[in-house]
Design an enzyme around this catalytic site. Structure first.
Site, mmCIF file in Angstrom:
data_model
loop_
_atom_site.group_PDB
_atom_site.id
_atom_site.type_symbol
_atom_site.label_atom_id
_atom_site.label_comp_id
_atom_site.label_asym_id
_atom_site.label_seq_id
_atom_site.Cartn_x
_atom_site.Cartn_y
_atom_site.Cartn_z
ATOM 1 N N GLU A 54 0.831 -1.210 0.000
ATOM 2 C CA GLU A 54 0.000 0.000 0.000
ATOM 3 C C GLU A 54 0.861 1.254 0.000
ATOM 4 O O GLU A 54 0.574 2.233 -0.696
ATOM 5 C CB GLU A 54 -0.903 0.033 1.243
ATOM 6 C CG GLU A 54 -1.904 -1.114 1.331
ATOM 7 C CD GLU A 54 -1.333 -2.365 2.002
ATOM 8 O OE1 GLU A 54 -0.108 -2.600 1.903
ATOM 9 O OE2 GLU A 54 -2.121 -3.127 2.591
ATOM 10 N N CYS A 85 -0.623 0.218 7.545
ATOM 11 C CA CYS A 85 -1.097 0.663 6.230
ATOM 12 C C CYS A 85 -2.515 1.203 6.292
ATOM 13 O O CYS A 85 -2.882 2.067 5.487
ATOM 14 C CB CYS A 85 -1.046 -0.485 5.242
ATOM 15 S SG CYS A 85 0.626 -0.970 4.842
ATOM 16 N N TRP A 173 15.965 -39.722 -15.303
ATOM 17 C CA TRP A 173 14.949 -38.689 -15.354
ATOM 18 C C TRP A 173 13.609 -39.287 -15.744
ATOM 19 O O TRP A 173 13.534 -40.069 -16.682
ATOM 20 C CB TRP A 173 15.322 -37.606 -16.360
ATOM 21 C CG TRP A 173 16.561 -36.860 -15.960
ATOM 22 C CD1 TRP A 173 17.745 -36.813 -16.659
ATOM 23 C CD2 TRP A 173 16.744 -36.077 -14.781
ATOM 24 N NE1 TRP A 173 18.647 -36.044 -15.974
ATOM 25 C CE2 TRP A 173 18.081 -35.583 -14.823
ATOM 26 C CE3 TRP A 173 15.945 -35.744 -13.697
ATOM 27 C CZ2 TRP A 173 18.598 -34.772 -13.820
ATOM 28 C CZ3 TRP A 173 16.468 -34.942 -12.701
ATOM 29 C CH2 TRP A 173 17.776 -34.463 -12.758
ATOM 30 N N ARG A 187 12.013 -24.356 -6.187
ATOM 31 C CA ARG A 187 13.070 -24.378 -5.157
ATOM 32 C C ARG A 187 13.493 -22.947 -4.811
ATOM 33 O O ARG A 187 13.702 -22.629 -3.633
ATOM 34 C CB ARG A 187 14.293 -25.154 -5.658
ATOM 35 C CG ARG A 187 14.069 -26.645 -5.728
ATOM 36 C CD ARG A 187 15.324 -27.311 -6.277
ATOM 37 N NE ARG A 187 15.167 -28.753 -6.400
ATOM 38 C CZ ARG A 187 16.035 -29.544 -7.011
ATOM 39 N NH1 ARG A 187 17.125 -29.031 -7.570
ATOM 40 N NH2 ARG A 187 15.833 -30.848 -7.072
ATOM 41 N N THR A 199 16.474 -41.316 -0.453
ATOM 42 C CA THR A 199 16.584 -40.595 -1.723
ATOM 43 C C THR A 199 17.955 -39.936 -1.847
ATOM 44 O O THR A 199 18.562 -39.942 -2.920
ATOM 45 C CB THR A 199 15.465 -39.524 -1.809
ATOM 46 O OG1 THR A 199 14.215 -40.209 -1.792
ATOM 47 C CG2 THR A 199 15.571 -38.699 -3.069
ATOM 48 N N LEU A 207 19.857 -30.461 -4.977
ATOM 49 C CA LEU A 207 18.671 -29.747 -4.472
ATOM 50 C C LEU A 207 18.807 -28.227 -4.486
ATOM 51 O O LEU A 207 18.050 -27.531 -3.821
ATOM 52 C CB LEU A 207 18.287 -30.222 -3.054
ATOM 53 C CG LEU A 207 17.991 -31.711 -2.883
ATOM 54 C CD1 LEU A 207 17.672 -32.018 -1.410
ATOM 55 C CD2 LEU A 207 16.829 -32.149 -3.775
ATOM 56 N N GLY A 293 11.796 -39.304 -0.466
ATOM 57 C CA GLY A 293 11.055 -40.253 -1.273
ATOM 58 C C GLY A 293 9.715 -40.613 -0.674
ATOM 59 O O GLY A 293 9.263 -40.023 0.313
ATOM 60 N N PRO A 294 9.099 -41.661 -1.274
ATOM 61 C CA PRO A 294 7.764 -42.082 -0.862
ATOM 62 C C PRO A 294 7.651 -42.428 0.623
ATOM 63 O O PRO A 294 6.613 -42.190 1.240
ATOM 64 C CB PRO A 294 7.524 -43.329 -1.721
ATOM 65 C CG PRO A 294 8.398 -43.148 -2.913
ATOM 66 C CD PRO A 294 9.610 -42.427 -2.437
ATOM 67 N N THR A 295 8.720 -42.980 1.220
ATOM 68 C CA THR A 295 8.647 -43.378 2.635
ATOM 69 C C THR A 295 8.486 -42.148 3.522
ATOM 70 O O THR A 295 7.614 -42.100 4.402
ATOM 71 C CB THR A 295 9.924 -44.143 3.040
ATOM 72 O OG1 THR A 295 10.154 -45.152 2.066
ATOM 73 C CG2 THR A 295 9.781 -44.757 4.408
HETATM 74 C C1 AOF Z 1 0.115 -4.990 4.546
HETATM 75 N N1 AOF Z 1 0.718 -4.821 3.359
HETATM 76 O O1 AOF Z 1 2.300 -5.314 1.894
HETATM 77 C C2 AOF Z 1 2.204 -6.575 3.873
HETATM 78 C C3 AOF Z 1 1.514 -6.791 5.100
HETATM 79 O O2 AOF Z 1 6.706 -6.300 10.336
HETATM 80 P P1 AOF Z 1 6.591 -6.114 8.842
HETATM 81 O O3 AOF Z 1 6.600 -4.664 8.441
HETATM 82 O O4 AOF Z 1 7.593 -6.933 8.084
HETATM 83 O O5 AOF Z 1 5.136 -6.649 8.450
HETATM 84 C C4 AOF Z 1 4.806 -7.999 8.465
HETATM 85 C C5 AOF Z 1 3.354 -8.157 8.782
HETATM 86 O O6 AOF Z 1 2.587 -7.170 8.073
HETATM 87 C C6 AOF Z 1 2.838 -9.503 8.337
HETATM 88 O O7 AOF Z 1 2.807 -10.421 9.391
HETATM 89 C C7 AOF Z 1 1.439 -9.171 7.860
HETATM 90 O O8 AOF Z 1 0.551 -9.167 8.952
HETATM 91 C C8 AOF Z 1 1.563 -7.761 7.343
HETATM 92 N N2 AOF Z 1 1.915 -7.761 5.936
HETATM 93 N N3 AOF Z 1 0.460 -5.996 5.373
HETATM 94 O O9 AOF Z 1 -0.752 -4.201 4.892
HETATM 95 C C9 AOF Z 1 1.756 -5.549 2.987
HETATM 96 N N4 AOF Z 1 3.306 -7.318 3.543
HETATM 97 ZN ZN ZN Z 2 0.968 -2.810 6.010
#
Ligand code: AOF
Ligand code: ZN
Length: 358
Positions: A54, A85, A173, A187, A199, A207, A293-295
């Protein structure tokens, strides 16, 4: 909510995605400011500690008085590393806020709605498909906050008869180059990538996230579930410990620990999977890509710790060999509104199934 509102929320999801590799353990968030049918500012959250979506959108707009703000996640009501925000939107003279999903952070969790309304701002909440997709986009963030553990995706490349390898054969593969490229991008976006010791011994994987475009700036924590700490110091994983962190999860006091530590590997001493995931959660790991892996997968599934299934089904029959879902109970995928999708990736079919709500 009008079709126009939905279009702008879609754009928020797209903007949010720009933070996919960098934002964890914070949420991906996108924001669009619209006045008189025109976009006057856009923003997204890039990394923890950097301005929220925001704030970036307000800065891009300059003057946002009289505007509608679209956000993929509820604006924060709390002072975190940055100020709330919701206050910033009120102060900027925004008259309407349209929210795709509620922030599960207990310091916000719906509270900004009352605050915005008290500040004279009209608030509207999305439902249905766009809300569901906004929540899934932040599956890692939401799971870490609610359950204190990473969101776990079990990924496997399988033949059409569901097998991950031929019996006793050399590793080969199964999935196609485009499928493997997609896994490398996953990743790069994951907090951790994990395999079982079986694995690790059979395939000797590295990885790491390689050949990504653009190249990965950081490597995920590579985790081997290895109770007895048997991972050889000459394995590709240990030899590449300089490229990114490697940890073995083993029982306390396992004899192999000192040699691994000397080779630059961390030992996480834990007695079960639940404790391991809680420890990863404490380290801020929001998503874990389980590559077999599967296990190991069946063990985690049995404890309700697999959240999503990602199967790359390749057009080949192996006829024999270990099955990716050996030991799983019978279940219909896609029940109860949970997401189920299939899409072509090169000659393969990617089957994605959510097993839990987020
Ligand atoms: C928002 N807009 O773009 C995001 C939000 O402590 P901070 O500043 O890193 O904020 C992390 C927390 O803020 C996160 O746990 C979540 O509740 C909120 N993230 N909120 O209004 C954003 N990234
Ligand atoms: Zn925020």
């Amino acid at each position: 909510m009008s079709p126009e509102d939905l279009r702008y929320l879609e754009r928020c999801l797209e903007l949010a995605e720009l933070g996919a590799r960098t934002v964890a353990p914070n949420p991906m968030v996108g924001c669009v400011l619209v006045r008189d049918g025109a976009v006057i500012g856009e923003g997204w959250h890039e990394r923890p500690g950097s301005p929220h979506a925001e704030v970036n959108a307000l800065a891009a707009a300059g003057d946002a008085s009289g505007a509608t703000a679209y956000v993929s996640l509820e604006p924060c009501a709390h002072h975190g590393r940055t100020p709330p925000c919701s206050n910033a939107l009120i102060a900027a003279g925004v008259v309407r806020v349209v929210i795709a999903s509620i922030d599960p952070d207990p310091r916000t969790n719906g509270q900004s709605i009352d605050r915005l309304r008290a500040g004279g701002v009209e608030v509207e909440l999305a439902t249905g498909d766009v809300e569901r997709r906004a929540r899934r986009q932040n599956a890692g963030f939401r799971t870490l906050l609610r359950l204190g553990r990473p969101y776990v995706t079990y990924k496997a490349a399988v033949s059409i008869d569901g097998r991950v390898a031929a019996p006793g054969g050399e590793p080969r593969w199964i999935s196609s180059p485009p499928s493997r490229a997609l896994v490398h991008e996953w990743r790069a976006r994951s907090g951790a990538v994990a395999v079982g010791i079986g694995t690790a011994l059979a395939d000797d994987p590295t990885l790491t996230a390689r050949d990504c475009v653009p190249p990965a700036e950081r490597q995920p924590l590579r985790v081997v579930f290895d109770r007895a700490a048997r991972l050889p110091v000459c394995s590709a994983l240990v030899r590449s410990a300089g490229e990114g962190p490697v940890a073995v999860v083993c029982r306390p006091g396992a004899p192999g620990i000192p040699a691994l530590i000397a080779a630059g590997v961390e030992a996480i001493e834990a007695s079960d999977a639940r404790q391991t995931l809680a420890e990863l959660g404490r380290r801020g790991v929001a998503t874990m890509l389980l590559e077999g892996g599967p296990t190991l997968a069946a063990g985690l599934q049995g404890e309700g710790l697999v959240d999503r299934l990602a199967l790359f089904v390749a057009p080949l029959v192996l006829g024999a060999g270990p099955n990716a879902l050996e030991g799983w109970p019978a279940m219909w995928l896609g029940e109860g509104g949970l997401e189920l999708s299939s899409s072509p990736v090169g000659p393969d079919t990617l089957l994605l199934a959510d097993l839990h709500e987020v």
